[in-house]
Design a protein around this motif. Sequence first.
Motif, PDB file in Angstrom:
ATOM      1  N   GLU A  65       0.814  -1.213   0.000  1.00  7.62           N
ATOM      2  CA  GLU A  65       0.000   0.000   0.000  1.00  7.62           C
ATOM      3  C   GLU A  65       0.845   1.260   0.000  1.00  7.62           C
ATOM      4  N   PRO A  90       2.001   3.090   2.488  1.00 13.01           N
ATOM      5  CA  PRO A  90       1.332   4.121   3.297  1.00 13.01           C
ATOM      6  C   PRO A  90       2.254   5.287   3.612  1.00 13.01           C
ATOM      7  N   THR A 141       3.407   7.093   7.850  1.00 13.01           N
ATOM      8  CA  THR A 141       3.197   5.908   8.677  1.00 13.01           C
ATOM      9  C   THR A 141       4.524   5.365   9.173  1.00 13.01           C
ATOM     10  N   THR A 194      -5.299   2.419   3.948  1.00 11.20           N
ATOM     11  CA  THR A 194      -5.926   3.641   3.437  1.00 11.20           C
ATOM     12  C   THR A 194      -7.292   3.851   4.081  1.00 11.20           C
TER      13      THR A 194
END
Length: 116
Positions: free
Chosen positions: A28, A30, A33, A98
């Motif tokens: 993902e 992110p 993070t 998400t």
Amino acid sequence: MKTYLSIIIPTFNSAETLPRLLDSISKEKPKDTEIIIVDDCSAEDLNKNYNNYNRYKIYKLKMNRGPAYARNYGAKKAKGEALLFLDSDVIVLSGTITEVVRIFKEDKYRVAATGV
């Protein structure tokens, strides 16, 4: 860049399952993070496998205290506004991080979640 989400992963002898979780998170990509791994005094040396990754912070406890203690330890080290606790033997489905961030940002009073 300020950290928004801290993902906290308590581990104990999880060298076999942890890579699958970390791979599912990193797919993902992110942003904002941090990933905190709390090794609950495993016989395995996670540092030799993950120490070269800048995205992971690994803390090894000196004695086995159980997953609740490891989660709390990780929460104390976290810099994020929101906390997500994941067990080391899970795999995060595509879009999960998400969606978690979206939910946290919609509800300013929600500051922690867990997935087991």
